[in-house]
Design an enzyme around this catalytic site. Structure first.
Site, short mmCIF file in Angstrom:
data_model
loop_
_atom_site.label_atom_id
_atom_site.label_comp_id
_atom_site.label_asym_id
_atom_site.label_seq_id
_atom_site.Cartn_x
_atom_site.Cartn_y
_atom_site.Cartn_z
N ILE A 44 0.89 -1.16 0.05
CA ILE A 44 -0.10 0.01 0.25
C ILE A 44 0.91 1.33 0.00
CG2 ILE A 44 -1.92 1.24 1.14
CD1 ILE A 44 -2.51 -1.50 0.00
N CYS A 45 2.16 1.34 0.75
CA CYS A 45 2.68 2.41 1.00
C CYS A 45 3.47 2.69 -0.63
CB CYS A 45 3.89 2.36 1.96
SG CYS A 45 3.39 2.31 3.59
N THR A 46 3.67 1.49 -1.17
CA THR A 46 4.17 1.91 -2.65
C THR A 46 3.34 2.45 -3.49
OG1 THR A 46 5.62 -0.41 -2.41
CG2 THR A 46 5.09 0.49 -4.57
N GLU A 48 1.15 4.58 -2.40
CA GLU A 48 1.16 6.00 -1.81
C GLU A 48 2.07 6.85 -2.35
OE1 GLU A 48 -1.50 5.05 2.12
OE2 GLU A 48 0.67 5.22 2.12
N LEU A 49 3.35 6.19 -2.30
CA LEU A 49 4.40 7.16 -2.73
C LEU A 49 4.80 7.45 -4.26
CD1 LEU A 49 7.07 5.29 -0.56
CD2 LEU A 49 6.85 7.63 -0.29
#
Length: 219
Positions: A44-46, A48-49
């Protein structure tokens, strides 16, 4: 110590993918969006970034810088960048803070101050509260905070919308109603008399005794 709205954002010095920074100096005379991640190479962070990388120009138009932070080392951030671009099509050009000693995470109350050790061996679940967004103004005060669970991707369009509201209401004695977007009607604050509502803001609609709507003032 918790971070509340209008508190001075804690200052710090840290290594980033763009070199060492002093946070307050890096912010300068504009706005900043600090958004945190519990671990590199997480799905998920991938996304988002990468999404934020695609929005960087929109933030720049609003004199707002963006900066990411993860508890992993800067060297790992550089490797993660390739995955982010592969997954989203956007290259990360904004700085990413390496917080291996958990200092910034603790400073911003995303981890308990008595958390022992470093990032080494910690899992995303250990760092699951490192999922916050902080919008900080030119006065270095915290204007907005949001914290999401790991399984829910953050809505960065909402952060952009909130910055539009924060900047507009910092210049004019108005507030923005639910789901407001640029160009839509705003609400006169209690600090504006009816006379000023007519002379300064060009008139208003009284919906309720305490709710007066008017056209958005020019920025």
């Amino acid at each position: 110590m918790s971070i509340r709205l209008n508190d001075t954002a804690p200052d710090f010095t840290a290594d980033t993918t763009e070199g060492k920074i002093n946070f307050h100096e890096w912010i300068g005379d504009g706005y900043a969006v600090l958004f945190s991640h519990p671990k590199n190479f997480t799905p998920i962070c991938t996304t988002e970034l990468g999404y934020m990388a695609g929005m960087e120009d929109e933030f720049s138009k609003r004199n707002a810088k963006i900066i990411g932070i993860s508890v992993d080392p800067v060297e790992s951030h550089h490797k993660w960048k390739a995955d982010i671009e592969t997954a989203t099509g956007h290259a990360v050009n904004y700085p990413m803070i390496g917080d291996t000693e958990l200092k910034v995470a603790k400073l911003y109350d995303m981890l308990p101050a008595d958390t022992a050790g470093t990032s080494e061996g910690r899992t995303p679940a250990d760092n699951q509260t490192v999922r916050s967004v902080f919008v900080i103004g030119p006065d270095k005060k915290v204007k907005l905070t949001l914290t999401y669970p790991m399984t829910t991707g953050r809505n960065f369009d909402e952060i952009l919308r909130a910055i539009d509201s924060i900047q507009l209401t910092a210049k004019h004695r108005v507030a923005t109603p639910a789901n407001w977007k640029q160009g839509e009607d705003v609400v006169l604050t209690a600090a504006v008399s009816d006379e000023e509502g007519n002379t300064v803001y060009g008139g208003f609609e009284r919906v309720l005794p305490y709710l007066r709507k008017t056209k958005q003032p020019a920025n």
